[in-house]
Scaffold this motif. Structure first.
Motif, mmCIF file in Angstrom:
data_model
loop_
_atom_site.group_PDB
_atom_site.id
_atom_site.type_symbol
_atom_site.label_atom_id
_atom_site.label_comp_id
_atom_site.label_asym_id
_atom_site.label_seq_id
_atom_site.Cartn_x
_atom_site.Cartn_y
_atom_site.Cartn_z
ATOM 1 N N VAL A 193 38.759 29.011 13.978
ATOM 2 C CA VAL A 193 40.155 29.777 14.234
ATOM 3 C C VAL A 193 40.474 29.578 13.584
ATOM 4 N N ASP A 220 38.388 33.266 9.668
ATOM 5 C CA ASP A 220 37.182 33.716 10.798
ATOM 6 C C ASP A 220 38.019 34.533 11.402
ATOM 7 N N ARG A 221 39.255 34.624 11.928
ATOM 8 C CA ARG A 221 40.010 35.880 12.915
ATOM 9 C C ARG A 221 39.710 37.230 11.963
ATOM 10 N N GLN A 222 39.278 37.059 10.680
ATOM 11 C CA GLN A 222 39.602 38.242 9.860
ATOM 12 C C GLN A 222 37.699 38.597 9.721
ATOM 13 N N TRP A 259 36.175 38.855 12.741
ATOM 14 C CA TRP A 259 35.987 39.343 14.340
ATOM 15 C C TRP A 259 37.059 40.259 14.256
ATOM 16 N N VAL A 262 40.659 36.001 21.169
ATOM 17 C CA VAL A 262 39.946 34.604 20.937
ATOM 18 C C VAL A 262 40.213 34.063 21.324
ATOM 19 N N ARG A 284 40.691 29.417 21.496
ATOM 20 C CA ARG A 284 40.385 28.454 20.944
ATOM 21 C C ARG A 284 39.698 27.383 21.734
#
Length: 122
Positions: A85, A89-91, A93, A101, A103
């Protein structure tokens, strides 16, 4: 009754998530990987798919994209389950057709509520 498909290559995650959601009154199907998840999603038309990000073979992000390309699964919301997370990683997705998302490790007692919140279900 909500119907959910859980796609994860870790048997323990599948088992815990399945028990958690069944206790909340949801109908649960499982698949151990992306290819199987695509087939089950097309056949069963669940209300939501909870999907692991890192799986051997067809990973979660690729499976999401393939679902979006298939008219049988394009409208099924996807929620990613991941231990990764970090902002990077968020970028990655950000352009995926996902609803959110969650966790790992997740709280089994809150999983149904967490998914419902992400999807705007009351």
């Amino acid at each position: 009754m909500k119907r959910v498909l859980i796609v994860d290559d870790e048997p323990m995650i599948l088992e815990v998530a399945q028990m958690s959601l069944e206790l909340a009154g949801w109908e649960v199907s499982t698949a151990p990987g992306g290819e199987q998840g695509l087939a089950v999603a097309a056949a069963e038309q669940p209300d939501v798919v909870l999907m692991d990000v890192m799986m051997p073979g067809l990973d979660g992000p690729t499976t999401c994209l393939r679902m979006a390309e298939d008219p049988r699964t394009a409208n099924i919301p996807v929620v990613l389950l991941t231990a990764k997370v970090q902002p990077s990683d968020r970028q990655r997705w950000a352009n995926l057709p996902i609803k959110g998302v969650l966790r790992k490790p997740f709280d089994p007692f809150a999983l149904a509520d967490d998914v419902s919140r992400l999807l705007g279900w009351s």
